[in-house]
Design an enzyme around this catalytic site. Structure first.
Site, PDB file in Angstrom:
ATOM      1  N   GLU A 139     -24.786 -18.450   0.426  1.00  0.00           N
ATOM      2  CA  GLU A 139     -24.541 -18.883   1.815  1.00  0.00           C
ATOM      3  C   GLU A 139     -24.500 -20.407   1.893  1.00  0.00           C
ATOM      4  O   GLU A 139     -25.466 -21.089   1.543  1.00  0.00           O
ATOM      5  CB  GLU A 139     -25.606 -18.314   2.756  1.00  0.00           C
ATOM      6  CG  GLU A 139     -25.242 -18.574   4.207  1.00  0.00           C
ATOM      7  CD  GLU A 139     -26.126 -17.853   5.207  1.00  0.00           C
ATOM      8  OE1 GLU A 139     -26.619 -16.751   4.891  1.00  0.00           O
ATOM      9  OE2 GLU A 139     -26.319 -18.403   6.302  1.00  0.00           O
ATOM     10  N   ASP A 184     -38.062  -9.884  -7.413  1.00  0.00           N
ATOM     11  CA  ASP A 184     -37.336  -8.755  -6.821  1.00  0.00           C
ATOM     12  C   ASP A 184     -37.119  -9.014  -5.323  1.00  0.00           C
ATOM     13  O   ASP A 184     -38.020  -8.823  -4.512  1.00  0.00           O
ATOM     14  CB  ASP A 184     -38.189  -7.492  -7.050  1.00  0.00           C
ATOM     15  CG  ASP A 184     -37.547  -6.236  -6.522  1.00  0.00           C
ATOM     16  OD1 ASP A 184     -36.628  -6.323  -5.696  1.00  0.00           O
ATOM     17  OD2 ASP A 184     -37.982  -5.145  -6.935  1.00  0.00           O
ATOM     18  N   LYS A 226     -34.207 -13.423   9.557  1.00  0.00           N
ATOM     19  CA  LYS A 226     -33.127 -13.542   8.550  1.00  0.00           C
ATOM     20  C   LYS A 226     -33.026 -15.005   8.108  1.00  0.00           C
ATOM     21  O   LYS A 226     -32.828 -15.306   6.927  1.00  0.00           O
ATOM     22  CB  LYS A 226     -31.810 -13.048   9.156  1.00  0.00           C
ATOM     23  CG  LYS A 226     -30.695 -12.837   8.140  1.00  0.00           C
ATOM     24  CD  LYS A 226     -29.840 -14.064   7.929  1.00  0.00           C
ATOM     25  CE  LYS A 226     -28.669 -13.771   6.997  1.00  0.00           C
ATOM     26  NZ  LYS A 226     -27.876 -14.964   6.706  1.00  0.00           N
ATOM     27  N   HIS A 247     -22.753 -25.641   9.646  1.00  0.00           N
ATOM     28  CA  HIS A 247     -22.114 -24.581   8.867  1.00  0.00           C
ATOM     29  C   HIS A 247     -20.704 -24.955   8.495  1.00  0.00           C
ATOM     30  O   HIS A 247     -20.234 -24.711   7.401  1.00  0.00           O
ATOM     31  CB  HIS A 247     -22.034 -23.303   9.720  1.00  0.00           C
ATOM     32  CG  HIS A 247     -23.170 -22.366   9.484  1.00  0.00           C
ATOM     33  ND1 HIS A 247     -23.069 -21.036   9.688  1.00  0.00           N
ATOM     34  CD2 HIS A 247     -24.423 -22.586   9.062  1.00  0.00           C
ATOM     35  CE1 HIS A 247     -24.214 -20.455   9.410  1.00  0.00           C
ATOM     36  NE2 HIS A 247     -25.057 -21.385   9.031  1.00  0.00           N
TER      37      HIS A 247
HETATM   38  C1  MEV Z   1     -27.837 -17.699   9.448  1.00  0.00           C
HETATM   39  O1  MEV Z   1     -27.715 -17.282   8.120  1.00  0.00           O
HETATM   40  C2  MEV Z   1     -29.276 -17.782   9.878  1.00  0.00           C
HETATM   41  C3  MEV Z   1     -29.519 -18.065  11.350  1.00  0.00           C
HETATM   42  O2  MEV Z   1     -28.827 -17.118  12.170  1.00  0.00           O
HETATM   43  C4  MEV Z   1     -31.002 -18.002  11.582  1.00  0.00           C
HETATM   44  C5  MEV Z   1     -31.430 -18.102  13.040  1.00  0.00           C
HETATM   45  O3  MEV Z   1     -30.642 -17.735  13.933  1.00  0.00           O
HETATM   46  O4  MEV Z   1     -32.585 -18.507  13.260  1.00  0.00           O
HETATM   47  C6  MEV Z   1     -28.979 -19.414  11.739  1.00  0.00           C
END
Ligand code: MEV
Length: 436
Positions: A88, A293, A277, A390
């Protein structure tokens, strides 16, 4: 070619060349370029290639992912450059940004709360529960003794079986009981150790139970470690004066807004999953780079996030005495010895870069990267939005996909300096450029 011709018997016994030939004949129209593509990713060093091939079954090639480091991670007073493996685009940049941001406030303060791990023998019991309790009470010391050859080494290192407890789960499923084990596995993740103990123990149970009742009373269904290890947890915090944060970011109300954003993740599962995430973006990358793992770590983290009423965030924000505190509680069952860590040359290098940490120190580092990642994501979200950061990396990927030359890429980057880049708009701009 349809259906039946694609069924294959004994595939794993074929040589690598035969497997590739079979695959290209059945799925790739005998395309020689597909074969070339697989071969291009073989390692030139035969020994290294063979080592990778032996990790799994039916290996045809290697699947590359970038290996990076995020520098300036100050964790418990020691500075690390943390190895990360991820696909990513913004993850490493965000981790590094988070590390640098908190460096000036003393970095990350992490401590391992416990490294206790769980495993279970799951069975159905059809006789009097008192009889079962009696059987477990009487045989536990006996089986502990019989398992000495398996546990002696672990005990020498300070680990072993901590407790064995009979749990009655008949209110959830008729006849369902578990023998619940708690283990200490010191610097290993302990999967092999735990599963061996559980399987041996269940064999002893089957062998010994007929002294207590008819063998068919006891139906042992499975013996396996659990990836839900709520005790095996690390807590990491960063903190800074609200005033300093507002001065540094140039944003009035910054700390309060960050806290509100963290609170939203606490109360809303839709936000909590994404928030978590973001944490796991960083954690997984270190888990992968150190040969641990990541599926186990992911499963455990989300189970922990859902362990009480409803799914919630793994990190919290507090405003206390004029300071913003960010805290992450993360279950992490990882090891620094055994498993892939010693087998994969780059996982071994990661350990070297980190100064050969023990499992506890590695847990502290991983959780710190998780919190840095979390902070950077939420910071971007409540300030300029996530797309700007991004997009810089994303634009690079789009340009690569469109086969832009270095000259074209430089011109396109200029065009999109202050504009959001989407595949279609970059494609359009590139086409215009090429027509000129
Ligand atoms: C993207 O990989 C992760 C985010 O969505 C985490 C978040 O929203 O806190 C930017």
């Amino acid at each position: 070619m349809s259906g039946q011709e694609k069924f294959v018997e004994g595939f794993s016994k074929k040589s690598k060349a035969e497997k590739i030939r079979w695959l290209t004949a059945h799925y790739l129209n005998n395309d020689s370029r597909a074969v070339e593509r697989l071969m291009r990713y073989w390692h030139t060093d035969k020994e290294i290639q063979e080592r990778h091939e032996n990790f799994i079954e039916n290996t045809l090639s290697n699947y590359w992912l970038p290996y990076a480091v995020a520098p300036n991670f100050l964790v418990n007073g020691r500075v690390y450059a943390v190895p990360m493996v991820t696909e990513e685009s913004s993850v490493v940049a965000a981790a590094a940004k988070g590390a640098k941001f908190w460096y000036r406030y003393g970095g990350f303060h992490a401590r391992v709360l416990s490294t206790v791990k769980y495993g279970h023998i799951h069975f159905i019991y059809k006789n009097d529960p008192e009889k079962l309790k009696n059987f477990v009470d009487e045989t536990t010391p006996l089986f502990m003794e019989r398992l000495r050859p398996f546990t002696a080494n672990m005990e020498k290192r300070g680990g072993g079986i901590l407790s064995v407890e009979l749990e009655d789960l008949r209110h959830k499923l008729p006849g369902y009981f578990t023998l619940t084990f708690r283990f200490e596995t010191v610097d290993s993740m302990g999967a092999n150790f735990i599963n061996t103990i559980l399987e041996e123990w269940s064999d002893y149970m089957r062998e010994k139970y007929p002294d207590y009742g008819p063998a068919e009373d006891l139906d042992i269904v499975m013996s396996i470690l659990s990836n839900h290890n709520p005790e095996c947890r690390v807590r990491v915090e960063v903190e800074a004066p609200v005033e300093d944060l507002e001065r540094q970011t140039g944003l009035e109300g910054y700390a309060a807004k960050m806290k509100t954003a963290f609170d939203m993740a606490r109360v809303n599962p839709f936000r909590a999953v994404t928030h978590n995430k973001g944490i796991m973006n960083g954690v997984d990358a270190v888990v992968l780079a150190t040969g641990n793992d990541f599926r186990a770590v992911e499963a455990g983290a989300h189970a922990y996030a859902g362990k009480d009423e409803g799914y919630t965030s793994l990190s919290r924000a507090f405003l206390e005495n004029g300071r913003l505190v960010l805290r992450l509680d993360l279950p992490l069952a990882v090891g620094t010895v055994g498993g892939m860590t010693g087998l994969h040359p780059l996982a071994d290098l990661s350990m070297e870069i980190l100064g050969r940490p023990d499992a506890r120190r590695l847990m502290n580092i991983m959780a710190s990267v998780g919190l840095a990642q979390n902070f950077s994501a939420v910071h971007s979200l409540v300030t300029e939005g996530i797309q700007k950061g991004h997009m810089k990396m994303h634009l690079q990927n789009i340009l690569m996909r469109l086969d832009a030359t270095p000259g074209e890429a430089a011109q396109i980057r200029k065009i999109f300096e202050n504009r959001k880049a989407h595949v279609h708009s970059v494609k359009e701009a590139l086409e215009k450029l090429r027509k000129k």
